[in-house]
Enzyme design. Sequence first.
Site, PDB file in Angstrom:
ATOM      1  N   ASN A  84      34.781  47.411  41.754  1.00  0.00           N
ATOM      2  CA  ASN A  84      34.484  46.756  40.481  1.00  0.00           C
ATOM      3  C   ASN A  84      35.324  45.504  40.228  1.00  0.00           C
ATOM      4  OD1 ASN A  84      32.509  48.719  39.368  1.00  0.00           O
ATOM      5  ND2 ASN A  84      34.252  50.106  39.509  1.00  0.00           N
ATOM      6  N   SER A 109      45.815  39.895  34.190  1.00  0.00           N
ATOM      7  CA  SER A 109      46.522  40.851  33.347  1.00  0.00           C
ATOM      8  C   SER A 109      48.018  40.785  33.588  1.00  0.00           C
ATOM      9  CB  SER A 109      46.022  42.271  33.654  1.00  0.00           C
ATOM     10  OG  SER A 109      46.833  43.261  33.052  1.00  0.00           O
ATOM     11  N   TYR A 146      45.535  48.820  39.674  1.00  0.00           N
ATOM     12  CA  TYR A 146      44.829  47.887  38.791  1.00  0.00           C
ATOM     13  C   TYR A 146      45.490  46.513  38.856  1.00  0.00           C
ATOM     14  CZ  TYR A 146      43.506  45.636  34.385  1.00  0.00           C
ATOM     15  OH  TYR A 146      43.082  44.731  33.429  1.00  0.00           O
ATOM     16  N   LYS A 150      44.103  42.721  40.039  1.00  0.00           N
ATOM     17  CA  LYS A 150      44.181  41.498  39.250  1.00  0.00           C
ATOM     18  C   LYS A 150      44.898  40.390  40.020  1.00  0.00           C
ATOM     19  CE  LYS A 150      41.792  42.640  35.742  1.00  0.00           C
ATOM     20  NZ  LYS A 150      40.536  41.914  35.454  1.00  0.00           N
TER      21      LYS A 150
END
Length: 253
Positions: A84, A109, A146, A150
């Site tokens: 994703n 982020s 995560y 990023k």
Amino acid sequence: MEDPVLLTGAGGSVGEAILQGLGDEYDWRLMFHSPPATEPDHEYLVGDVVDEETVREAVAGVGAIIHLAGDPRPSAPWASVLSNNIDGTQKMYEAAVDTGVERFVYASSNHAVGAYETDERTPEMYRTGDDYRLDGTEFPRPGNLYGVSKATGEVLGRYYHDEHDISVCNIRIGNLTEGHPPIDYERGQAMWLSYRDCAHIHECALEADYDFEIVYGISDNDRKYYSIERAKDALGYEPKDNSAEWDGDERID
């Protein structure tokens, strides 16, 4: 901007803040992962960023992209962030350059540099001034998968800018909340990004003249983990909010 702006991940909180502040300022094309609960005021489609056909349909004819879509969970497993966040972002960039999109604004982020907060850069050092604040020139240092995704998205932007001359702005978004800063959460207050400052920094990223940038998306809080000087200099960002002006959920007069 004459051509539409594509906003992926339009159903999330960042998309909500952008549309709340800029909904009347641009001709928007919205992309949702799931059907929206209410009918949007703008052109939209529903699809997955890992689906190449859907991505090309979304990108066709737009002048700029704000790419928010992806798995936003800090605890997201590798399979999800790989598909994703990383593969989806690469497909979006590929479609953008193939169709002549000139500007790509990427929702990065603070998690791309989250591990800096675990050792030598302590909260006390962050309070002493910009000499100790992360400013976007530091090497990525993610603290979870995560964050890895990023940081990878930023590197993809570097590649597509260098190879295809697309303008790229990576915004390392902090702690976005609506109305007031997080309550009883000092780190969240230092990283706070208000809804109106979120809309404003994305408007700046759509309008400013730049090549490739990495900036921090937080409000002008008295205590900061990150410097916003590059966002001010490169984008013309002029944040209006400051977490120090709040006591809990009440603004201090």
